[in-house]
Design a protein around this motif. Structure first.
Motif, mmCIF file in Angstrom:
data_model
loop_
_atom_site.group_PDB
_atom_site.id
_atom_site.type_symbol
_atom_site.label_atom_id
_atom_site.label_comp_id
_atom_site.label_asym_id
_atom_site.label_seq_id
_atom_site.Cartn_x
_atom_site.Cartn_y
_atom_site.Cartn_z
ATOM 1 N N ASP A 136 -10.282 13.979 5.439
ATOM 2 C CA ASP A 136 -10.701 12.738 5.653
ATOM 3 C C ASP A 136 -9.637 11.768 4.907
ATOM 4 O OD1 ASP A 136 -13.160 13.062 6.508
ATOM 5 O OD2 ASP A 136 -13.983 13.983 4.760
ATOM 6 N N ASN A 137 -8.431 12.722 3.683
ATOM 7 C CA ASN A 137 -7.173 11.844 3.287
ATOM 8 C C ASN A 137 -6.615 10.276 3.811
ATOM 9 O OD1 ASN A 137 -7.208 13.562 1.530
ATOM 10 N ND2 ASN A 137 -6.072 15.206 2.055
ATOM 11 N N TRP A 138 -6.626 10.534 5.509
ATOM 12 C CA TRP A 138 -6.478 9.117 6.494
ATOM 13 C C TRP A 138 -7.064 8.395 6.289
ATOM 14 C CZ3 TRP A 138 -1.328 8.032 7.467
ATOM 15 C CH2 TRP A 138 -0.018 9.667 7.815
ATOM 16 N N GLU A 139 -6.991 7.354 5.217
ATOM 17 C CA GLU A 139 -8.175 5.515 5.929
ATOM 18 C C GLU A 139 -7.680 5.508 7.288
ATOM 19 O OE1 GLU A 139 -8.778 1.220 3.444
ATOM 20 O OE2 GLU A 139 -7.503 3.040 3.080
ATOM 21 N N THR A 140 -8.683 4.995 7.829
ATOM 22 C CA THR A 140 -9.106 4.458 8.761
ATOM 23 C C THR A 140 -8.810 3.017 8.317
ATOM 24 O OG1 THR A 140 -9.939 5.470 10.022
ATOM 25 C CG2 THR A 140 -9.695 3.715 10.936
ATOM 26 N N LEU A 141 -8.129 2.172 8.728
ATOM 27 C CA LEU A 141 -8.030 0.318 8.740
ATOM 28 C C LEU A 141 -8.907 0.192 10.098
ATOM 29 C CD1 LEU A 141 -4.498 0.141 7.232
ATOM 30 C CD2 LEU A 141 -6.354 0.994 5.861
ATOM 31 N N GLU A 142 -9.551 -1.110 8.977
ATOM 32 C CA GLU A 142 -9.737 -1.708 10.191
ATOM 33 C C GLU A 142 -8.860 -3.311 10.889
ATOM 34 O OE1 GLU A 142 -13.032 -6.190 10.199
ATOM 35 O OE2 GLU A 142 -12.732 -4.447 8.496
ATOM 36 N N TRP A 158 -3.540 4.064 10.060
ATOM 37 C CA TRP A 158 -4.064 4.566 9.212
ATOM 38 C C TRP A 158 -3.212 4.504 7.930
ATOM 39 C CZ3 TRP A 158 -4.609 5.437 14.382
ATOM 40 C CH2 TRP A 158 -5.616 6.077 14.961
ATOM 41 N N HIS A 159 -3.894 4.536 7.028
ATOM 42 C CA HIS A 159 -3.251 4.348 5.488
ATOM 43 C C HIS A 159 -3.675 6.000 4.435
ATOM 44 C CE1 HIS A 159 -3.234 3.990 0.885
ATOM 45 N NE2 HIS A 159 -2.025 3.384 1.088
ATOM 46 N N LEU A 160 -2.475 6.554 4.531
ATOM 47 C CA LEU A 160 -2.548 7.801 3.230
ATOM 48 C C LEU A 160 -2.296 7.464 2.152
ATOM 49 C CD1 LEU A 160 -3.307 10.654 3.889
ATOM 50 C CD2 LEU A 160 -0.546 11.975 4.105
ATOM 51 N N LYS A 185 1.021 -1.578 -0.268
ATOM 52 C CA LYS A 185 0.381 -0.075 0.343
ATOM 53 C C LYS A 185 0.759 1.299 0.228
ATOM 54 C CE LYS A 185 -4.934 -1.229 2.397
ATOM 55 N NZ LYS A 185 -5.551 -0.658 0.372
#
Length: 383
Positions: free
Chosen positions: A274-280, A260-262, A142
């Protein structure tokens, strides 16, 4: 599938946390508890339904034949207890940091190798749910190729923070940087570079330390660099305890309990959060989210069970734990002598004690063991 028999040596806070994880796991059975204080072993024994309770560890091991002995005690006791337990030829789990210096760590590893057993060091963050999530995202490509890592502590006095929290962070970073080849560090106390007079015994029995503020750069395999900050804050801040991975195609952010993923390597603030995606987060299939056992401690047990099943080293092995101590001693040595330190070190003695000795000074005088009293006394000295 084999059920592994576990004995807990030390029934205070970390011992209780370890006991809850081993008690909850379907592949481990707590067969005994040991503590010098009867009230502690009775309280924990009642909580995890263990009736075999001992004040002597050798008697405990002889009578209950555990496969694993957990040693969640104060750091200053790790070496003696590890060596004593390993003499029985059983696997061990020891609280972080593994020991207070490399001389001790080398001896523990040598004893384990001689007895043909494993050493695991309780760096639960490296195998917890948020790190499992970060590792999966990283392995899926990623962020592309890793180029830089950054980690920070909670704001303790730098040298103490390094031995207490830095050991976790350095181990987390090793998961991705593999092996550290060299370190270069700057340590200051009272706004000035440390001197031999700034060397002191650590609170909580974590050996010898120095530095109110620590900034260290690590060079890893594959042209990857990392920065570790252990800076003293006016007030401890657990939110500062975090790690970020910078890749050629994105970034990953870790903290205990979150991931989190950017999807871009270069983030510019634009008002859009909202650019950072929270990962499960990833948990073992058999972990009960309502369990009293911490998920990270539970993951640590799961990893130990799998490692023993597969006859491989725990991800948080004694070898990794010793390498962390090499890095921490390298940080102290780099600041003391003003040079980059290549790892592993040929001279395994504690560099700060060696530095004082070469400066004609005796080992530092005793200080309070409790952090609050210790840091108040140190603040008066600095000011």
């Amino acid at each position: 599938m084999e059920t592994y028999r576990v004995a807990i040596l030390g029934c205070r806070g970390r011992g209780a946390a370890a006991a809850r994880a081993y008690h909850a796991h379907p592949r481990t059975e707590i067969v005994a508890l040991c503590d010098l204080i009867e009230e502690r072993r009775n309280t924990l024994g009642d909580a995890v339904n263990v009736t075999a309770r001992f004040a002597d560890l050798d008697e405990m091991i002889r009578e209950t034949s555990p496969d694993i002995v957990a040693i969640p005690t104060g750091t200053e006791f790790h070496y003696d207890l590890c060596m004593r337990v390993l003499e029985h030829g059983v696997h061990i789990e020891v609280e972080k940091p593994m020991c207070v210096d490399l001389v001790q760590a080398d001896a523990v590893i040598a004893k384990a190798e001689d007895k043909g057993v494993q050493v695991a060091v309780h760096h639960q963050g490296r195998v917890g749910a948020s790190m499992q999530t970060i590792a999966r995202a990283f392995n899926a490509g990623k962020i592309g190729e890793l180029r830089y890592m950054y980690g920070s502590g909670k704001g303790y006095y730098g040298g103490y923070g390094l031995m207490n929290i830095g050991t976790h962070m350095l181990n987390n970073m090793l998961h991705f940087g593999k092996r550290c080849e060299s370190v270069l560090a700057q340590l200051t106390t009272g706004g000035k570079q440390i001197t031999p007079e700034d060397v002191a015994p650590s609170p909580s029995g974590m050996g010898t330390i120095a530095g109110e503020y620590i900034t260290a750069t690590m060079q890893y395999e594959g042209n990857v660099t990392g920065t570790l900050l252990q800076h003293r804050f006016n007030k401890m801040d657990t939110n500062a305890y975090s790690m970020e991975l910078f890749g050629t195609e994105g970034r990953l952010f870790w903290k205990s309990g979150g991931a989190w993923h950017l999807p871009t390597p270069h983030y510019l603030p634009d008002g859009n959060n909202d650019n950072w995606e929270t990962l499960e987060l990833i948990y073992p299939d058999h972990y009960n989210l309502k369990s009293s056992a911490s998920e990270a401690d539970y993951w640590f047990v799961e990893e130990y069970v799998n490692a023993l099943d597969e006859d491989r080293e725990h991800l948080c092995s004694g070898y990794a734990g010793r390498h962390i101590i090499e890095m921490m001693m390298g940080i102290f040595e780099s600041a003391a002598y003003g040079t980059r330190v290549n790892l592993p070190q040929a001279d395994r003695r504690h560099p700060l004690l060696r530095w004082r000795e070469e400066s004609g000074l005796e080992p530092p005088a005793e200080m309070p063991r409790g952090y609050g009293e210790w840091v108040n006394l140190e603040s008066k000295r600095i000011n």
